[in-house]
Write a protein that holds these residues in place. Structure first.
Motif, short mmCIF file in Angstrom:
data_model
loop_
_atom_site.label_atom_id
_atom_site.label_comp_id
_atom_site.label_asym_id
_atom_site.label_seq_id
_atom_site.Cartn_x
_atom_site.Cartn_y
_atom_site.Cartn_z
N MET A 1 0.84 -1.17 0.00
CA MET A 1 0.00 0.00 0.00
C MET A 1 0.89 1.23 0.00
O MET A 1 1.93 1.25 0.63
N TRP A 2 0.42 2.26 -0.70
CA TRP A 2 1.17 3.51 -0.81
C TRP A 2 0.29 4.63 -0.28
O TRP A 2 -0.84 4.80 -0.72
N VAL A 3 0.77 5.38 0.69
CA VAL A 3 0.04 6.51 1.25
C VAL A 3 0.81 7.77 0.89
O VAL A 3 2.02 7.85 1.11
N GLN A 4 0.11 8.74 0.33
CA GLN A 4 0.75 9.98 -0.11
C GLN A 4 -0.10 11.15 0.32
O GLN A 4 -1.32 11.14 0.11
N LYS A 5 0.49 12.16 0.91
CA LYS A 5 -0.24 13.37 1.28
C LYS A 5 -0.52 14.17 0.01
O LYS A 5 0.37 14.43 -0.79
N VAL A 6 -1.77 14.55 -0.18
CA VAL A 6 -2.18 15.33 -1.34
C VAL A 6 -2.11 16.81 -0.96
O VAL A 6 -2.75 17.22 0.00
N PRO A 7 -1.34 17.62 -1.72
CA PRO A 7 -1.13 19.01 -1.34
C PRO A 7 -2.40 19.83 -1.16
O PRO A 7 -2.48 20.67 -0.30
N GLY A 8 -3.44 19.61 -1.97
CA GLY A 8 -4.64 20.44 -1.91
C GLY A 8 -5.69 19.97 -0.93
O GLY A 8 -6.79 20.48 -0.90
N GLY A 9 -5.40 18.99 -0.13
CA GLY A 9 -6.39 18.48 0.82
C GLY A 9 -6.88 17.12 0.42
O GLY A 9 -6.19 16.37 -0.25
N GLY A 10 -8.10 16.81 0.82
CA GLY A 10 -8.66 15.49 0.54
C GLY A 10 -8.89 15.23 -0.93
O GLY A 10 -9.03 16.14 -1.74
N VAL A 11 -8.95 13.96 -1.28
CA VAL A 11 -9.15 13.55 -2.67
C VAL A 11 -10.64 13.50 -2.97
O VAL A 11 -11.42 12.91 -2.24
N GLU A 12 -11.04 14.15 -4.07
CA GLU A 12 -12.43 14.18 -4.51
C GLU A 12 -12.70 13.16 -5.62
O GLU A 12 -13.80 12.70 -5.79
N GLY A 13 -11.67 12.85 -6.42
CA GLY A 13 -11.81 11.91 -7.52
C GLY A 13 -10.51 11.19 -7.76
O GLY A 13 -9.43 11.71 -7.46
N ILE A 14 -10.61 9.97 -8.31
CA ILE A 14 -9.42 9.16 -8.56
C ILE A 14 -9.64 8.31 -9.79
O ILE A 14 -10.75 7.88 -10.07
N ALA A 15 -8.57 8.10 -10.56
CA ALA A 15 -8.62 7.21 -11.74
C ALA A 15 -7.24 6.62 -11.96
O ALA A 15 -6.22 7.26 -11.68
N TYR A 16 -7.22 5.38 -12.42
CA TYR A 16 -5.98 4.69 -12.77
C TYR A 16 -5.85 4.65 -14.28
O TYR A 16 -6.84 4.46 -14.98
N VAL A 57 -16.63 15.85 -8.91
CA VAL A 57 -15.50 15.55 -9.79
C VAL A 57 -15.52 14.07 -10.13
O VAL A 57 -15.64 13.22 -9.25
N ARG A 58 -15.40 13.77 -11.41
CA ARG A 58 -15.25 12.39 -11.88
C ARG A 58 -14.10 12.37 -12.86
O ARG A 58 -14.06 13.16 -13.80
N LEU A 59 -13.18 11.47 -12.64
CA LEU A 59 -12.02 11.34 -13.52
C LEU A 59 -12.12 10.04 -14.29
O LEU A 59 -12.63 9.04 -13.78
N CYS A 60 -11.59 10.06 -15.51
CA CYS A 60 -11.55 8.85 -16.34
C CYS A 60 -10.24 8.89 -17.13
O CYS A 60 -9.94 9.88 -17.78
N ALA A 61 -9.46 7.84 -17.04
CA ALA A 61 -8.22 7.73 -17.81
C ALA A 61 -8.47 6.80 -18.99
O ALA A 61 -8.98 5.70 -18.83
N LEU A 62 -8.13 7.26 -20.18
CA LEU A 62 -8.36 6.49 -21.40
C LEU A 62 -7.05 5.90 -21.90
O LEU A 62 -5.98 6.44 -21.68
N PRO A 63 -7.12 4.79 -22.66
CA PRO A 63 -5.89 4.23 -23.25
C PRO A 63 -5.20 5.27 -24.13
O PRO A 63 -5.84 6.09 -24.76
N GLY A 64 -3.91 5.24 -24.14
CA GLY A 64 -3.14 6.18 -24.97
C GLY A 64 -2.91 7.52 -24.29
O GLY A 64 -2.43 8.44 -24.90
N GLY A 65 -3.29 7.64 -23.03
CA GLY A 65 -3.04 8.87 -22.29
C GLY A 65 -3.98 9.99 -22.59
O GLY A 65 -3.76 11.12 -22.21
N ALA A 66 -5.07 9.73 -23.29
CA ALA A 66 -6.03 10.80 -23.62
C ALA A 66 -6.96 11.06 -22.47
O ALA A 66 -7.17 10.27 -21.62
#
Length: 66
Positions: A1-16, A57-66
């Motif tokens: 597991m990796w724990v990282q402090k986020v500079p702007g505060g809590g995380v609202e959205g996440i995507a891999y 906030v909703r994040l989506c990561a697409l193939p090819g970095g788009a």
């Protein structure tokens, strides 16, 4: 597991990235950050406006970095 402090505060959205090479977070300050899980480093990409965040906030990561 990796724990990282986020500079702007809590995380609202996440995507891999589909290939697992990056993790993207959107924090409470509106910043979207790309994280390199191997190096455990982050790079801020851009900041969302208040209007962009009005409905959450909703994040989506697409193939090819788009």
């Amino acid at each position: 597991m990796w724990v990282q402090k986020v500079p702007g505060g809590g995380v609202e959205g996440i995507a891999y990235a589909p290939d697992g090479s990056a993790l993207y977070t959107a924090d409470r300050g509106g910043w979207v950050t790309a994280w390199d899980p191997l190096a455990r480093t982050g790079r801020r990409l851009f900041q969302l406006t208040r209007h962009d965040r009005a409905f959450g906030v909703r994040l989506c990561a697409l193939p090819g970095g788009a």
